[in-house]
Design a protein around this motif. Sequence first.
Motif, mmCIF file in Angstrom:
data_model
loop_
_atom_site.group_PDB
_atom_site.id
_atom_site.type_symbol
_atom_site.label_atom_id
_atom_site.label_comp_id
_atom_site.label_asym_id
_atom_site.label_seq_id
_atom_site.Cartn_x
_atom_site.Cartn_y
_atom_site.Cartn_z
ATOM 1 N N GLY A 144 0.797 -1.219 0.000
ATOM 2 C CA GLY A 144 0.000 0.000 0.000
ATOM 3 C C GLY A 144 0.833 1.272 0.000
ATOM 4 O O GLY A 144 0.282 2.370 -0.138
ATOM 5 N N TRP A 145 2.136 1.159 0.176
ATOM 6 C CA TRP A 145 3.066 2.305 0.058
ATOM 7 C C TRP A 145 4.387 1.740 -0.456
ATOM 8 O O TRP A 145 5.271 1.399 0.298
ATOM 9 N N GLN A 146 4.466 1.639 -1.776
ATOM 10 C CA GLN A 146 5.522 0.853 -2.413
ATOM 11 C C GLN A 146 6.836 1.600 -2.600
ATOM 12 O O GLN A 146 7.828 1.001 -3.014
ATOM 13 N N GLN A 147 6.867 2.895 -2.320
ATOM 14 C CA GLN A 147 8.116 3.660 -2.374
ATOM 15 C C GLN A 147 8.803 3.507 -3.740
ATOM 16 O O GLN A 147 10.021 3.317 -3.820
ATOM 17 N N SER A 148 8.045 3.635 -4.808
ATOM 18 C CA SER A 148 8.587 3.366 -6.146
ATOM 19 C C SER A 148 9.787 4.247 -6.485
ATOM 20 O O SER A 148 10.804 3.760 -6.989
ATOM 21 N N VAL A 188 -4.778 -12.386 -4.131
ATOM 22 C CA VAL A 188 -3.521 -13.090 -4.441
ATOM 23 C C VAL A 188 -3.262 -14.170 -3.397
ATOM 24 O O VAL A 188 -2.849 -15.288 -3.723
ATOM 25 N N ALA A 189 -3.507 -13.858 -2.132
ATOM 26 C CA ALA A 189 -3.299 -14.826 -1.053
ATOM 27 C C ALA A 189 -4.191 -16.052 -1.255
ATOM 28 O O ALA A 189 -3.735 -17.197 -1.098
ATOM 29 N N ASP A 235 2.243 -12.544 -13.258
ATOM 30 C CA ASP A 235 0.922 -11.992 -13.584
ATOM 31 C C ASP A 235 0.200 -11.484 -12.340
ATOM 32 O O ASP A 235 -0.505 -10.471 -12.389
ATOM 33 N N LEU A 236 0.393 -12.171 -11.216
ATOM 34 C CA LEU A 236 -0.217 -11.716 -9.965
ATOM 35 C C LEU A 236 0.573 -10.555 -9.366
ATOM 36 O O LEU A 236 -0.009 -9.639 -8.776
ATOM 37 N N LEU A 237 1.887 -10.593 -9.533
ATOM 38 C CA LEU A 237 2.724 -9.505 -9.020
ATOM 39 C C LEU A 237 2.355 -8.185 -9.692
ATOM 40 O O LEU A 237 2.379 -7.121 -9.064
ATOM 41 N N ALA A 238 1.994 -8.256 -10.967
ATOM 42 C CA ALA A 238 1.624 -7.047 -11.697
ATOM 43 C C ALA A 238 0.379 -6.390 -11.111
ATOM 44 O O ALA A 238 0.171 -5.175 -11.246
ATOM 45 N N LYS A 239 -0.468 -7.182 -10.463
ATOM 46 C CA LYS A 239 -1.689 -6.652 -9.866
ATOM 47 C C LYS A 239 -1.403 -5.632 -8.764
ATOM 48 O O LYS A 239 -2.227 -4.757 -8.484
ATOM 49 N N PHE A 240 -0.239 -5.742 -8.145
ATOM 50 C CA PHE A 240 0.085 -4.859 -7.028
ATOM 51 C C PHE A 240 0.192 -3.401 -7.468
ATOM 52 O O PHE A 240 0.055 -2.491 -6.655
#
Length: 272
Positions: A144-148, A188-189, A235-240
């Motif tokens: 929720g705060w990925q610090q891109s 995802v979980a 594919d699931l990682l991209a959802k983040f």
Amino acid sequence: MLCNDQQNYFLWVLQVGLALKKLFEEGVVKREDLFITSQLWCGHHAPEDVPEALGDSLNDLQLEYLDLYLIQLPFRVKKGTNIGNAENYIPPDIPATWGAMEKLHDAGKARAIGVSNFSSKKLGDLLSVARIPAAVNQVECHPGWQQSKLHTFCQSTGVHLSAYSPLSSPGSKWMNGKVLKDPIVISVAEKLGKTPAQVALRWNIQMGHGVLPKSVSEERIKQNLDVNDWSIPDDLLAKFSEIKQVRLLTCDFIVNPDSVYKTLDEFWDGEI
């Protein structure tokens, strides 16, 4: 006289020191098998106070050295005062404080030195004058705060990003574990047969970050450790990337018309 924040911290450190001493004496673990980190309190930024502060931590922990020592905040208060009163705030001199940190590293008292809660700009400003680069920047980081922006900057400069509150601190009144309730994390979980907490931790690991989860539940501690022999598919990682980004721990207590920092945007250099 110590302020309340310092008193609570030092009591905690003393308890950790007693536990470590017992473990070492009983042969449960060796010192070299542990990686122990502590932080420089924002009231000890003066160069002459830095070695004293580390010395106190080492005495309390009953250790001869730390594996990592961090500047807790790019923010300073008068020695012996609390962080909740603007009249105690004084401008930080990070290069001077860092110079004292470097001497601790030279002396072997801190095997590595780093910072915490530094924006990309503040970290860049430090790296431009540092003789010994910061090894770590420890910051809030979770799905929720990925610090891109900071993630990219740390990768480009070789600074390791260490994520505190990687589960968005379910037990904290400020953060309330919002990430664990996020629909994407939950989805995802469920698809992977994991818990939302495991998925949140695994996301950070796959981003190349260190993670610092906390729990008082033995079962959850075991679950939090079970994050290394599986991965989130691409594919699931991209959802983040679809998760709404909100900094939860804003450090708004630092912002004040009479403070060094007048706005949150100024403190975080736009990373808010």
